[in-house]
Design an enzyme around this catalytic site. Structure first.
Site, PDB file in Angstrom:
ATOM      1  N   CYS A   1       0.785  -1.057  -0.280  1.00  0.00           N
ATOM      2  CA  CYS A   1      -0.016   0.007  -0.043  1.00  0.00           C
ATOM      3  C   CYS A   1       1.091   1.193  -0.050  1.00  0.00           C
ATOM      4  O   CYS A   1       1.621   1.348   0.661  1.00  0.00           O
ATOM      5  CB  CYS A   1      -0.645  -0.168   1.154  1.00  0.00           C
ATOM      6  SG  CYS A   1      -1.765   1.461   1.522  1.00  0.00           S
TER       7      CYS A   1
ATOM      8  N   CYS B   1      -0.666   3.628  -6.572  1.00  0.00           N
ATOM      9  CA  CYS B   1      -1.465   3.200  -5.588  1.00  0.00           C
ATOM     10  C   CYS B   1      -1.693   1.774  -6.012  1.00  0.00           C
ATOM     11  O   CYS B   1      -2.127   1.518  -7.181  1.00  0.00           O
ATOM     12  CB  CYS B   1      -2.859   4.017  -5.568  1.00  0.00           C
ATOM     13  SG  CYS B   1      -4.149   2.928  -4.568  1.00  0.00           S
TER      14      CYS B   1
HETATM   15  N1  DGL Z   1      -3.832   0.411  -2.211  1.00  0.00           N
HETATM   16  C1  DGL Z   1      -3.858   1.832  -1.343  1.00  0.00           C
HETATM   17  C2  DGL Z   1      -2.387   2.428  -1.961  1.00  0.00           C
HETATM   18  O1  DGL Z   1      -1.580   1.660  -2.525  1.00  0.00           O
HETATM   19  C3  DGL Z   1      -4.526   2.349  -0.557  1.00  0.00           C
HETATM   20  C4  DGL Z   1      -5.595   3.115  -1.113  1.00  0.00           C
HETATM   21  C5  DGL Z   1      -6.618   3.591  -0.138  1.00  0.00           C
HETATM   22  O2  DGL Z   1      -7.280   2.684   0.565  1.00  0.00           O
HETATM   23  O3  DGL Z   1      -6.859   4.852  -0.567  1.00  0.00           O
HETATM   24  O4  DGL Z   1      -2.312   3.575  -1.686  1.00  0.00           O
END
Ligand code: DGL
Length: 265
Positions: free
Chosen positions: A76, A185
């Site tokens: 993440c 993301c």
């Molecule tokens: N998939 C995540 C990232 O890479 C989190 C996104 C979220 O929950 O806003 O930032």
């Protein structure tokens, strides 16, 4: 409990985004045992404060510690940007944050202008810019926040005009003439087909590919790769919305069993 080479590796994300990293990881390391935690109770992470994100990460890492992991993959970007610094020295296992693990390689690719699409939290911290400029301060990093994209991927109802939103962000980015655009993301690879209506596919960098190579090399160097040859075991955990996780997971990864609900706080 002592950490063994056969101990599992924990992956976490706010939802299914981290499965896009797990899929790449599985393509190069089939035998590792995996625990995956999707923090759906707190999704989206992109609009949460640093204090909240540090708290979520700590709870998840405490849980992984209780499972005797040998490493944790912060699959993440938002958590890597806002929580990693505060937790990095608190555990006796390896912690791999996506942004910090990929920045060196990205900075060495020979590009002078690189765009980043990411959540508000990631963009607000300038994590990509700061990390890339650590290795090459002449690279111009253009950062654009895409606050609604995680909700689109997770199928959360909103009154956003998806096509218009993607188109607007792409046009804004193209004004800066970047040579590449990082999908900053782990949820965003799902949007790639739609994004390529506005930006050529070869312009996008999915950092997960660089990330999993980095993890493999580091585990190897640390003599932590699992020597067994059988396919690794996988267990999935979520903090809420089990059914949504199962439904959305298939975007990125074939999960073979239902996730267990775990209440961490
Ligand atoms: N998939 C995540 C990232 O890479 C989190 C996104 C979220 O929950 O806003 O930032």
């Amino acid at each position: 409990m002592s950490i063994e080479k056969t101990s599992p590796i924990g992956f976490f994300d706010s939802g299914v985004g981290g499965l896009s990293v797990l899929a790449k990881f599985r393509a190069i390391l089939e035998n590792e045992n995996i625990l995956y935690f999707g923090d759906l109770k707190n999704l989206p992470y992109g609009n949460k404060s640093k204090t909240e994100l540090v708290g979520f990460a700590q709870n998840i890492l405490d849980f992984f510690e209780s499972k005797n992991v040998k490493a944790v993959v912060i699959a993440c970007n938002t958590s890597s940007a806002l929580a990693y610094e505060s937790i990095k020295n608190k555990y006796n296992f390896k912690i791999y944050p996506i942004i910090q693990s990929c920045a060196k390689k990205i900075s060495n690719m020979g590009f002078s202008t690189i765009g980043v699409f990411a959540t508000q939290g990631t963009i607000f911290t300038h994590a990509y810019k700061n990390e890339i400029n650590k290795y090459d301060k002449n690279i111009n990093v253009i950062e654009i926040a895409c606050p609604n994209w995680v909700e689109i991927v997770e199928g959360i109802e909103s009154n956003i005009d998806e096509h218009f939103d993607l188109k607007t962000k792409c046009s804004e980015m193209l004004k800066y003439n970047p040579q590449k655009i990082i999908l900053g993301c782990t949820h965003y690879p799902y949007l790639i087909d739609k994004l390529t209506e506005f930006v050529p596919r070869e312009m996008f960098i999915n950092p997960s590919e660089i990330f999993v190579d980095f993890i493999k090399e580091d585990l190897e160097k640390s003599n932590l790769l699992n020597p067994t040859i059988q396919k690794g075991i996988e267990e999935f955990f979520v903090s809420a919305r089990q059914e949504d996780f199962v439904k959305n997971a298939q975007i990125f990864y074939q999960i073979k069993q239902n996730p267990q609900i775990i209440n961490l706080a």
